[in-house]
Each structure stands twice: as C-alpha cells, then as structure tokens.
Design a protein around this motif. Structure first.
Motif, PDB file in Angstrom:
ATOM      1  N   THR A 254     -22.468 -14.941  23.733  1.00 23.40           N
ATOM      2  CA  THR A 254     -23.023 -15.201  25.068  1.00 23.40           C
ATOM      3  C   THR A 254     -22.102 -16.078  25.903  1.00 23.40           C
ATOM      4  O   THR A 254     -22.299 -16.196  27.117  1.00 23.40           O
ATOM      5  CB  THR A 254     -24.392 -15.897  24.963  1.00 23.40           C
ATOM      6  OG1 THR A 254     -24.226 -17.205  24.379  1.00 23.40           O
ATOM      7  CG2 THR A 254     -25.365 -15.083  24.141  1.00 23.40           C
ATOM      8  N   GLY A 255     -21.120 -16.731  25.259  1.00 19.90           N
ATOM      9  CA  GLY A 255     -20.207 -17.606  25.982  1.00 19.90           C
ATOM     10  C   GLY A 255     -20.610 -19.066  25.960  1.00 19.90           C
ATOM     11  O   GLY A 255     -19.990 -19.897  26.636  1.00 19.90           O
ATOM     12  N   VAL A 256     -21.614 -19.399  25.177  1.00 22.82           N
ATOM     13  CA  VAL A 256     -22.072 -20.787  25.096  1.00 22.82           C
ATOM     14  C   VAL A 256     -20.977 -21.661  24.483  1.00 22.82           C
ATOM     15  O   VAL A 256     -20.198 -21.214  23.636  1.00 22.82           O
ATOM     16  CB  VAL A 256     -23.381 -20.852  24.269  1.00 22.82           C
ATOM     17  CG1 VAL A 256     -23.124 -20.576  22.787  1.00 22.82           C
ATOM     18  CG2 VAL A 256     -24.090 -22.176  24.449  1.00 22.82           C
ATOM     19  N   ASN A 257     -20.883 -22.924  24.962  1.00 23.39           N
ATOM     20  CA  ASN A 257     -19.832 -23.832  24.473  1.00 23.39           C
ATOM     21  C   ASN A 257     -20.078 -24.315  23.050  1.00 23.39           C
ATOM     22  O   ASN A 257     -19.151 -24.403  22.242  1.00 23.39           O
ATOM     23  CB  ASN A 257     -19.716 -25.055  25.383  1.00 23.39           C
ATOM     24  CG  ASN A 257     -19.301 -24.705  26.795  1.00 23.39           C
ATOM     25  OD1 ASN A 257     -20.070 -24.899  27.742  1.00 23.39           O
ATOM     26  ND2 ASN A 257     -18.103 -24.171  26.954  1.00 23.39           N
ATOM     27  N   TYR A 258     -21.319 -24.660  22.776  1.00 19.67           N
ATOM     28  CA  TYR A 258     -21.667 -25.233  21.471  1.00 19.67           C
ATOM     29  C   TYR A 258     -22.894 -24.532  20.889  1.00 19.67           C
ATOM     30  O   TYR A 258     -23.774 -24.076  21.625  1.00 19.67           O
ATOM     31  CB  TYR A 258     -22.013 -26.728  21.581  1.00 19.67           C
ATOM     32  CG  TYR A 258     -20.999 -27.561  22.314  1.00 19.67           C
ATOM     33  CD1 TYR A 258     -19.698 -27.713  21.838  1.00 19.67           C
ATOM     34  CD2 TYR A 258     -21.346 -28.234  23.490  1.00 19.67           C
ATOM     35  CE1 TYR A 258     -18.766 -28.497  22.508  1.00 19.67           C
ATOM     36  CE2 TYR A 258     -20.422 -29.021  24.176  1.00 19.67           C
ATOM     37  CZ  TYR A 258     -19.145 -29.151  23.684  1.00 19.67           C
ATOM     38  OH  TYR A 258     -18.226 -29.912  24.352  1.00 19.67           O
TER      39      TYR A 258
END
Length: 281
Positions: A254-258
C-alpha cells in the motif's frame, strides 16, 4: 546496536539469580567439586538469527568472572541448524548453575530476532520498515527491543516518555484529535506526535492538526492504500493491528512507511539452543 543500559541489565541479572539460585544450587554444589573445570558448547537446534550472546556472557561472569567466552557467531547473524554459537570454559559449577538463566535470555532474544527477520524479509522490495511495540515483558523492554534491531527491525518508542501516542481513549478525554494534539504541543513542543486513526475522517483531522505520524489502525488494505494516498508526504504512516506474516506483504504494497507488529515480542517462540558440557580432567 546499543545493548541494554548496564545498570538495568545488572538489576535484571541480580533478580534472575535471586529467583533461580537464591542461597545456592543444591544439586550442583552437592555433586560437583568446587575446583572442577569444564567446557560448554552452545549449539543452535534450529536455524535463525542469534541475539543476546553478550548478555549470556554477563550471566556466566556473574558466577565466574574468569570464564573464557569464545563466540563463533555475532548477534544479528543468521545461523543454520547445528551451528556452534559459543564455546565457554570455566568453573563447572558456574557453567551448570548459570546455564538456565543464560539460555532463557538468549533463547527469548534469538526468538525475537528470528521472527523479526522473517517479517523484514517479507517486505523486502518495499520502502516499509517493521516496527516493534511496547508489548514486552516488564523488565525486558531493552533486551526485547535490542533483539528486534538484531533481526533487522526498527524500534518504535521505548516507553511512554519519549514520544506522544494519542489513542482513542486520549481522544475521548480531549474531545477531539485536534484538542489532544494541541494539548501535547503546548506541554511538549518538540516531541514527536503520533495519532491513532480508524477512519478517513480521523485521518483528515490528524492531517489538519499537523501530527508527525498517522497510525492506520485495523484498516483494510484498501482503506490503508486510500489513506496513504490522502496523506502523501504530509506525515509518516504506520499500519497496525493483527499483522501476520501472511498479511504483511500486502500491507507493505500500500506504500505505508511503517508496519508495527506486536507479535514480535508479545508472542515469542523461544529459539532452541542446547548447552553441551564436558568436564576437564
């Protein structure tokens, strides 16, 4: 990697020996002569990542300051089943009495490092980092988080003091995300502020409040992706809630950082290590 604070580690070791040994190992002291020397080898009975060897050394040195400690592998290294981890020589009584305490610590830490490495490898290729949580055994926080780093993960906040995490109960007390953030900024202007959100409306309010990190809690992957696109570069994003090895790659996509994973430390499967001892004649 930074190991545990020396005073915290010493307190932990003191408590462990008081709990397990108290005023003496009655079996070993009755059978093994005080002058008897021995050699022990630690062997990995499964494959995985080692962590906690420095702590184990400190535990043996508690009873035998002159113990010879020869590690064959470093913390953070992947090892195969049957690998020799360390060879130690010293007083036989010390090697027997300290064995269980040292193994308990190293097995827990290596178990954490191993599962962390699996999560890290599962999201390789994505710009996503695996985070730990505060779901640790009381007193073991620093060791648990050291083990996460040994496995390639990243530490989230160490405790309640080094980062502001606004959750649903805080929002309820403040009346809104906006009010909660304002209260934090007024009392701790330089601290990192993260807010837990469960809806896109809350995400929008958190964005307007200017928080540093927005947690997307228990959202579907479709909703996480939508939230990440909405947030853009205005804040860092963290996905959380029932993350497993089966789902973590899809979440990372999804492109989430963490991605924070409580299971790294709250549901540890101990790494299997055996100590093989021989007496020196």
């Amino acid at each position: 990697m930074n190991q545990a604070n020396p005073s915290i580690l010493q307190d932990l070791i003191d408590r462990a020996f008081e709990e397990d040994v108290s005023d003496g190992d009655v079996t070993t002291n009755a059978i093994v002569d005080e002058s008897q020397q021995a050699q022990a080898i630690w062997v990995a009975k499964q494959q995985g990542v080692v962590a906690g060897l420095d702590v184990a050394q400190r535990i043996f040195e508690y009873l035998d300051p002159d113990v010879i400690w020869e590690p064959k592998i470093k913390d953070g290294t992947w090892m195969g089943q049957g690998s020799e981890m360390v060879i130690l020589k010293g007083q036989a009584r010390a090697l027997l009495t300290a064995e269980r305490i040292a193994l308990n610590v190293a097995q827990r830490m290596s178990g954490i490092a191993t599962i962390t490495r699996k999560f890290v490898e599962a999201v390789s290729g994505y710009p996503t980092e695996i985070l730990d949580t505060r779901k640790t055994v009381p007193g073991f926080r620093q060791l648990d988080k050291y083990a996460v780093k040994a496995g390639g993960g990243r530490n989230h906040r160490m405790g309640l003091y080094d980062m502001a995490m606004i959750k649903d109960n805080h929002i309820a007390a403040a009346g809104s995300i906006t009010s909660a953030v304002q209260s934090i900024r007024e009392s701790h202007s330089q601290i990192t502020v993260e807010v837990e959100t469960t809806t896109l409306d809350q995400v929008n309010e958190a964005l307007a409040a200017g928080v540093d990190i927005i947690m997307l809690d228990n959202m579907s992957t479709e909703k996480i992706k939508e939230a990440v696109q909405l947030i853009g570069s205005a804040a860092k994003t963290e996905a959380s809630g029932n993350v497993s090895l089966d789902s973590v790659k899809e979440i990372a996509a999804t492109g989430v950082n963490y991605i924070s994973v409580g299971a790294l430390t709250h549901s540890v499967e101990a790494f299997d290590i055996s100590q093989r001892l021989t007496y020196i004649k």
